[in-house]
Design an enzyme around this catalytic site. Structure first.
Site, mmCIF file in Angstrom:
data_model
loop_
_atom_site.group_PDB
_atom_site.id
_atom_site.type_symbol
_atom_site.label_atom_id
_atom_site.label_comp_id
_atom_site.label_asym_id
_atom_site.label_seq_id
_atom_site.Cartn_x
_atom_site.Cartn_y
_atom_site.Cartn_z
ATOM 1 N N TYR A 66 0.849 -1.195 0.000
ATOM 2 C CA TYR A 66 0.000 0.000 0.000
ATOM 3 C C TYR A 66 0.882 1.241 0.000
ATOM 4 O O TYR A 66 2.064 1.171 0.338
ATOM 5 C CB TYR A 66 -0.997 0.007 1.167
ATOM 6 N N HIS A 116 6.012 -0.674 1.151
ATOM 7 C CA HIS A 116 5.884 0.368 0.131
ATOM 8 C C HIS A 116 6.850 0.113 -1.023
ATOM 9 O O HIS A 116 7.938 -0.402 -0.801
ATOM 10 C CB HIS A 116 6.201 1.743 0.714
#
Ligand code: C5P
Length: 338
Positions: A264, A314
């Site tokens: 995400y 990430h």
């Protein structure tokens, strides 16, 4: 005799116009079935109206010279997905809810809509920042936590923006010359939360239903002390200024802007996208590595290579590339520091 003939002529003329227009419409769409006439027509009007979208010299939402409706930015930018949660937009589609719950799965999540109801009894339910228009010039600085801010002397410049968005720990005391002192919006999640002054807006990124329960608790009873890690049971923040990042917008950022890369988006990238959607001009500080390739925070020594790059959730490279692309297309101004 005379009047009915005139009426007949008028009827024929009207019929002729309708038939001509319909034929044109059909021939246009049938010639190329892939062309969605109406979509095209709207894109065209988008282009016409996108000039003078704000009163700044250049506006994020404005088509640049040489841009057409199919440009990289225009294909992604969607102002209809509101970045902040209100009661009205809190009803999530099944897809969004599933995706959002998967981010930090909870064993026995509370009922989402009941929690949202309770949440908006504690914080205001307001639609903010939907006031884009030719009279507005809202300038924003998004300040990431990169070590490239150390010695950069951006403080006065950063403080000159209307909105200054910071995130997570982001200390300013002792770093004012480089990072400034003003914070209008502080973006955080429960595990990264810190106390704020009375004028700063807390922007909570919720990853799970428990995060919404946490903010209610942290502003009132202080009963929640643990999510997947220990969290501050209470937080100093003006509850009339608390904002909630919308899960729908969160998913849109992940899918549309990062094309699903990483698990995400980072707090920094989410903050940048928030600014791109609520500001007219966006300047970005404190993103990326320093000049030696270190990804530490500005308050750390550079040999502490920095947690950001190595969180494993990430895609730092993808995020940075999109950031560079936004800068390249003059949608943001990127200050790379030292
Ligand atoms: O590490 P933290 O998440 O607190 O930093 C806030 C944001 O700043 C990150 O999410 C990231 O987008 C940005 N950052 C960066 N380069 C660094 C450190 C942080 O781009 N070296």
């Amino acid at each position: 005799m005379f009047l009915p003939t005139r009426r007949k002529n008028r009827t024929f003329a009207l019929l002729f116009c309708v038939i001509t227009f319909t034929t044109f419409l059909f021939s246009y769409t049938l010639r190329d079935p892939s062309v969605d006439f109406f979509r095209h027509a709207f894109r065209l009007s988008d282009g016409l109206f996108s000039k003078g979208q704000c009163s700044c010299a250049r506006c994020v939402a404005e088509a640049q010279d040489g841009d057409d409706g199919g440009s990289w930015f225009a294909e992604r930018f969607n102002r209809s997905v509101h970045p902040l949660m209100t009661r009205d937009n809190s009803v999530l589609t099944d897809d969004t809810f599933k995706w959002w719950q998967w981010l930090q799965a909870e064993r026995r999540p509370a009922n989402f809509s009941e929690v949202v109801e309770e949440l908006f009894r504690v914080i205001p339910d307001e639609v903010l920042y939907a006031d884009a228009g030719p009279k507005r010039c809202r300038t924003c600085a998004v300040v990431g936590n990169s070590g490239n801010l150390k010695g950069a002397q951006y403080g006065a410049l950063i403080d000159s923006f209307d909105f200054v968005l910071r995130m997570n720990q982001a200390p300013t005391a002792g770093f004012e010359e480089d990072v400034g002192a003003k914070t209008t919006h502080h973006v955080m999640y429960p595990e990264s939360a810190k106390d704020l002054d009375n004028t700063t807006r807390l922007v909570l990124i919720p990853f799970k239903t428990l995060d919404l329960q946490w903010i209610i608790s942290a502003l009132t009873t202080g009963t929640i002390k643990h999510t997947y890690a220990p969290v501050a049971s209470r937080i100093k923040a003006n509850k009339d200024k608390v904002l909630i990042y919308s899960p729908t917008f969160f998913k849109y950022v992940f899918e549309t802007w990062l094309e699903g890369h990483g698990r995400y988006p980072s707090t920094g990238f989410l903050s940048l996208m928030l600014a791109v959607h609520i500001c007219d001009q966006v300047s970005v500080f404190g993103f990326g590595a320093d000049q030696y390739g270190n990804w530490h925070h500005y308050w750390e020594e550079s040999n502490l290579s920095g947690a950001f790059r190595h969180t494993g959730v990430h895609d730092a490279d993808r995020e940075y590339n999109v950031t560079l692309q936004l800068a390249d297309k003059h949608k943001i101004t990127l200050f790379r520091g030292r």
